[in-house]
Write an enzyme that holds these catalytic residues in place. Structure first.
Site, PDB file in Angstrom:
ATOM      1  N   ARG A 252      11.313  -6.528   5.128  1.00  0.00           N
ATOM      2  CA  ARG A 252      11.777  -4.868   5.181  1.00  0.00           C
ATOM      3  C   ARG A 252      12.496  -4.450   6.295  1.00  0.00           C
ATOM      4  NH1 ARG A 252       5.810  -3.298   4.905  1.00  0.00           N
ATOM      5  NH2 ARG A 252       5.043  -3.131   6.792  1.00  0.00           N
TER       6      ARG A 252
ATOM      7  N   ARG B 282      -9.856   1.691   8.634  1.00  0.00           N
ATOM      8  CA  ARG B 282      -9.039  -0.200   8.965  1.00  0.00           C
ATOM      9  C   ARG B 282      -9.891  -0.494   9.425  1.00  0.00           C
ATOM     10  NH1 ARG B 282      -3.033   0.388   8.943  1.00  0.00           N
ATOM     11  NH2 ARG B 282      -1.980  -1.467   9.602  1.00  0.00           N
TER      12      ARG B 282
ATOM     13  N   LYS C 281       0.876  -1.218  -0.225  1.00  0.00           N
ATOM     14  CA  LYS C 281       0.289   0.132  -0.446  1.00  0.00           C
ATOM     15  C   LYS C 281       0.777   0.962   0.027  1.00  0.00           C
ATOM     16  CE  LYS C 281      -2.089  -0.546   4.285  1.00  0.00           C
ATOM     17  NZ  LYS C 281      -1.961  -2.106   4.259  1.00  0.00           N
TER      18      LYS C 281
ATOM     19  N   ARG D 229      10.870  -2.766  11.352  1.00  0.00           N
ATOM     20  CA  ARG D 229      10.190  -2.756  12.641  1.00  0.00           C
ATOM     21  C   ARG D 229       9.807  -3.681  13.440  1.00  0.00           C
ATOM     22  NH1 ARG D 229       5.278  -0.279   8.508  1.00  0.00           N
ATOM     23  NH2 ARG D 229       4.131  -0.951   9.960  1.00  0.00           N
TER      24      ARG D 229
ATOM     25  N   ARG E  98      -1.047  -9.178  13.230  1.00  0.00           N
ATOM     26  CA  ARG E  98      -1.926  -8.087  11.987  1.00  0.00           C
ATOM     27  C   ARG E  98      -2.874  -8.396  11.251  1.00  0.00           C
ATOM     28  NH1 ARG E  98       3.681  -5.041  10.594  1.00  0.00           N
ATOM     29  NH2 ARG E  98       2.560  -3.718   9.462  1.00  0.00           N
TER      30      ARG E  98
HETATM   31  P1  AMP Z   1       1.326   0.543   9.533  1.00  0.00           P
HETATM   32  O1  AMP Z   1       2.040   1.016   8.784  1.00  0.00           O
HETATM   33  O2  AMP Z   1       0.052   1.056   8.701  1.00  0.00           O
HETATM   34  O3  AMP Z   1       0.648  -0.974   9.147  1.00  0.00           O
HETATM   35  O4  AMP Z   1      -0.035   0.104  10.822  1.00  0.00           O
HETATM   36  C1  AMP Z   1       1.781   0.511  11.803  1.00  0.00           C
HETATM   37  C2  AMP Z   1       0.028  -0.277  13.105  1.00  0.00           C
HETATM   38  O5  AMP Z   1       0.079   1.025  13.146  1.00  0.00           O
HETATM   39  C3  AMP Z   1      -0.550  -1.274  12.855  1.00  0.00           C
HETATM   40  O6  AMP Z   1      -0.565  -2.353  12.936  1.00  0.00           O
HETATM   41  C4  AMP Z   1      -1.773  -0.948  14.008  1.00  0.00           C
HETATM   42  O7  AMP Z   1      -1.410  -0.587  15.648  1.00  0.00           O
HETATM   43  C5  AMP Z   1      -1.541   0.710  14.537  1.00  0.00           C
HETATM   44  N1  AMP Z   1      -2.584   1.896  13.422  1.00  0.00           N
HETATM   45  C6  AMP Z   1      -2.245   2.070  12.001  1.00  0.00           C
HETATM   46  N2  AMP Z   1      -2.806   2.421  11.517  1.00  0.00           N
HETATM   47  C7  AMP Z   1      -4.436   2.303  12.184  1.00  0.00           C
HETATM   48  C8  AMP Z   1      -5.347   3.001  12.425  1.00  0.00           C
HETATM   49  N3  AMP Z   1      -6.271   3.314  10.769  1.00  0.00           N
HETATM   50  N4  AMP Z   1      -6.282   2.270  12.462  1.00  0.00           N
HETATM   51  C9  AMP Z   1      -5.499   2.243  14.525  1.00  0.00           C
HETATM   52  N5  AMP Z   1      -4.379   1.497  13.988  1.00  0.00           N
HETATM   53  C10 AMP Z   1      -3.467   2.175  13.165  1.00  0.00           C
END
Ligand code: AMP
Length: 225
Positions: free
Chosen positions: A127, A88, A13, A160, A171
């Site tokens: 990654r 999400r 994404k 990360r 996740r």
């Molecule tokens: P990402 O970089 O999008 O994979 O997000 C990393 C982490 O941030 C996720 O596993 C969640 O813990 C948190 N996170 C990101 N976006 C959201 C969202 N829209 N709602 C809730 N938690 C989020």
């Protein structure tokens, strides 16, 4: 142009949103980046959010919504945006709909990238992210020029905490339970464009551009009516 990018973690994404940003001239707004930046700055919100992120769980809505609402109010988002990682959940999508309606705006399209779980785990385990500027690399598919250093700013690359395999599986479960229902939600609204996420980033981008019906004219890119 107001877009949402949907897809499981590791589906690409972020990469695709960045490529679209260059094409459409609308900023990529990644909820994960906003949260990680709050974590790095050790704000109260960041400290609270980190507890959930480290486990691979969703951060509570009030924290995420506050960050997104503030970001969408910035001038560069007035003419459009590419949301990456938000919404999400159906509840976040409903809130986003209300936020935009209050500004007499609406989403144009929602792009969902589809990829099998095992492919995702393979991708995420390689990654690496720059500690300094957040740029992303992949040890196999997109390695940095210098071992463990960012091409752009020479910052140190790290994995990360939430990219460890167990956390990735968690996740993926969260995605299946909370986020995948958004495909139906946006499908019913007639906004969904589904794209196969396998292959190189430029191939996926071509599928997205074709799916969106993006036209490139002298005045910039736009959506076909
Ligand atoms: P990402 O970089 O999008 O994979 O997000 C990393 C982490 O941030 C996720 O596993 C969640 O813990 C948190 N996170 C990101 N976006 C959201 C969202 N829209 N709602 C809730 N938690 C989020």
């Amino acid at each position: 142009m107001r877009l949402v990018m949907l897809g499981p973690p590791g589906a690409g994404k972020g990469t695709q949103a960045m490529l679209l940003e260059a094409k459409l001239g609308a900023p990529q707004i990644a909820s994960g980046d906003l949260l990680r930046s709050a974590v790095r700055s050790r704000t109260a919100l960041g400290v609270e959010a980190k507890r959930f992120m480290d486990k691979g769980a969703l951060v509570p809505d009030d924290l995420v919504l506050q960050l997104i609402d503030d970001r969408l109010r910035e001038p560069d988002a007035a003419g459009g945006f590419i949301l990456d990682g938000f919404p999400r959940t159906v509840s976040q999508a409903e809130t986003l709909g209300r936020m935009l309606a209050a500004r007499k705006q609406a989403l144009d399209k929602v792009v969902a990238i589809v990829l099998p779980d095992e492919e995702i785990i393979k991708r995420i385990s390689g990654r690496r992210t720059c500690k300094n500027c957040g740029a992303m690399y992949h040890l196999i598919f997109d390695p940095p020029r210098n071992h463990n250093l960012c091409n752009k700013c020479n910052g140190e690359l790290y994995q990360r905490d939430d990219d460890a395999e167990d956390t990735v599986r968690m996740r993926l479960q969260v995605y299946a339970g909370s986020t995948r229902p958004l495909l139906d939600y946006y499908g019913r609204l007639g906004l969904l464009v589904q794209v196969e996420g396998t292959g190189r980033a430029d191939e996926v981008q071509r599928r997205i551009v074709a799916g969106l019906g993006v036209t490139e004219s002298g005045s910039g890119a736009g959506l076909k009516p």
